[in-house]
Scaffold this motif. Sequence first.
Motif, short mmCIF file in Angstrom:
data_model
loop_
_atom_site.label_atom_id
_atom_site.label_comp_id
_atom_site.label_asym_id
_atom_site.label_seq_id
_atom_site.Cartn_x
_atom_site.Cartn_y
_atom_site.Cartn_z
N LYS A 129 0.83 -1.20 0.00
CA LYS A 129 0.00 0.00 0.00
C LYS A 129 0.87 1.25 0.00
O LYS A 129 0.60 2.21 -0.75
CB LYS A 129 -0.92 -0.01 1.22
CG LYS A 129 -1.78 1.24 1.33
CD LYS A 129 -2.61 1.23 2.60
CE LYS A 129 -3.40 2.52 2.75
NZ LYS A 129 -4.21 2.54 3.99
N GLU A 130 1.91 1.28 0.85
CA GLU A 130 2.80 2.44 0.89
C GLU A 130 3.48 2.66 -0.44
O GLU A 130 3.61 3.80 -0.92
CB GLU A 130 3.83 2.24 2.01
CG GLU A 130 3.28 2.33 3.41
CD GLU A 130 2.74 3.71 3.73
OE1 GLU A 130 3.41 4.70 3.37
OE2 GLU A 130 1.65 3.80 4.32
N PHE A 131 3.96 1.56 -1.06
CA PHE A 131 4.63 1.68 -2.36
C PHE A 131 3.67 2.19 -3.42
O PHE A 131 4.00 3.10 -4.20
CB PHE A 131 5.19 0.32 -2.78
CG PHE A 131 5.80 0.32 -4.16
CD1 PHE A 131 7.06 0.85 -4.38
CD2 PHE A 131 5.09 -0.20 -5.24
CE1 PHE A 131 7.62 0.85 -5.65
CE2 PHE A 131 5.64 -0.20 -6.51
CZ PHE A 131 6.91 0.34 -6.72
N GLY A 132 2.47 1.62 -3.47
CA GLY A 132 1.51 2.04 -4.47
C GLY A 132 1.07 3.48 -4.30
O GLY A 132 0.88 4.21 -5.28
N THR A 133 0.94 3.91 -3.05
CA THR A 133 0.49 5.28 -2.77
C THR A 133 1.58 6.30 -3.05
O THR A 133 1.35 7.32 -3.72
CB THR A 133 0.03 5.40 -1.30
OG1 THR A 133 -1.00 4.44 -1.06
CG2 THR A 133 -0.49 6.80 -1.03
N ARG A 134 2.81 6.04 -2.56
CA ARG A 134 3.88 7.02 -2.66
C ARG A 134 4.57 7.00 -4.01
O ARG A 134 4.86 8.06 -4.60
CB ARG A 134 4.89 6.80 -1.55
CG ARG A 134 4.33 7.03 -0.16
CD ARG A 134 5.43 6.98 0.89
NE ARG A 134 4.91 7.24 2.22
CZ ARG A 134 5.67 7.40 3.30
NH1 ARG A 134 6.98 7.32 3.19
NH2 ARG A 134 5.12 7.62 4.47
N ALA A 135 4.88 5.81 -4.51
CA ALA A 135 5.65 5.72 -5.76
C ALA A 135 4.77 5.77 -7.00
O ALA A 135 5.15 6.38 -8.01
CB ALA A 135 6.47 4.43 -5.76
N LEU A 136 3.59 5.14 -6.94
CA LEU A 136 2.73 5.07 -8.12
C LEU A 136 1.57 6.05 -8.07
O LEU A 136 0.86 6.22 -9.07
CB LEU A 136 2.19 3.64 -8.29
CG LEU A 136 3.25 2.53 -8.37
CD1 LEU A 136 2.59 1.18 -8.52
CD2 LEU A 136 4.21 2.79 -9.53
N GLY A 137 1.34 6.66 -6.92
CA GLY A 137 0.26 7.65 -6.81
C GLY A 137 -1.12 7.03 -6.81
O GLY A 137 -2.10 7.72 -7.12
N LEU A 138 -1.24 5.75 -6.46
CA LEU A 138 -2.53 5.07 -6.43
C LEU A 138 -3.16 5.25 -5.05
O LEU A 138 -2.64 4.75 -4.06
CB LEU A 138 -2.37 3.58 -6.75
CG LEU A 138 -1.78 3.24 -8.13
CD1 LEU A 138 -1.59 1.75 -8.26
CD2 LEU A 138 -2.70 3.77 -9.23
N LYS A 139 -4.28 5.93 -5.00
CA LYS A 139 -4.97 6.14 -3.73
C LYS A 139 -6.20 5.23 -3.68
O LYS A 139 -7.29 5.60 -4.14
CB LYS A 139 -5.36 7.62 -3.59
CG LYS A 139 -4.15 8.55 -3.53
CD LYS A 139 -4.57 10.00 -3.34
CE LYS A 139 -3.35 10.91 -3.26
NZ LYS A 139 -3.74 12.34 -3.07
#
Length: 244
Positions: free
Chosen positions: A99-109
């Motif tokens: 979740k942290e990777f997707g939110t911070r690196a990929l911008g997926l909320k």
Amino acid sequence: MGVWILMMYTVDFASLGRAKDVRIHQRFTFGWLFYILAFGANSLIGIYLTFTIPGAEATETGVAGALVQLMGPLGLLVIFVSQTRINTTNYALGISNLKEFGTRALGLKLPSRAWVFIGAVIIYLLMLLPVVQYLLLALSLQGALVTGWVSIALMHIRYEKRFALQPDSPNLPDRTFPAFNTAGVSAWVISAAVGIAMVQSGSAWGANLGVFITPVLAATIYAFWNPGARAKRHHDALASVKQS
């Protein structure tokens, strides 16, 4: 060397502790007592099992089989309980970091339940592979990945102490952190690639030394990037953000 993953766990769990309990956690919860029990006690049990039970191998699967052979149904229960606990931790931390990777690196909320579903699908697809057939090889590769990460984390902590920097608060907004840490990721990828290549080389010395060379190489590359200077600039930037 894959058991170094315990050091990654302690970083995640320690971040949930209260500031006033830091000394207790440093000394006992995640300190010398924890590592004596985690490595020392388990090592002695493994040595005892492999030397007393005929045919037992000094591997993770070998020790588990020896424990079942020695204790019967009770040993099977011990393996079931311990593995259930360990894998629950693996899944929880894996999904949290995904979740942290997707939110911070990929911008997926996405909501937390969506990340749980995505993580569960990835885990299920991995379990469809013949994991048991290459379990020991997978553990060796994991050793190369984990030891590199741990050495980078230790080097980063060393620079924080050298520059007298306070750890970043978990309450800081994501915009205060870079989406891609060039020094850390580069050191990790390069060292892990070298370690995995040595493990896969087919030579006895490569398989044995790969997981030892990996952390040394990772720490060297990370130190070469001189993260201390950037850490100080980052600290100053955070200070200005707090003041504003």
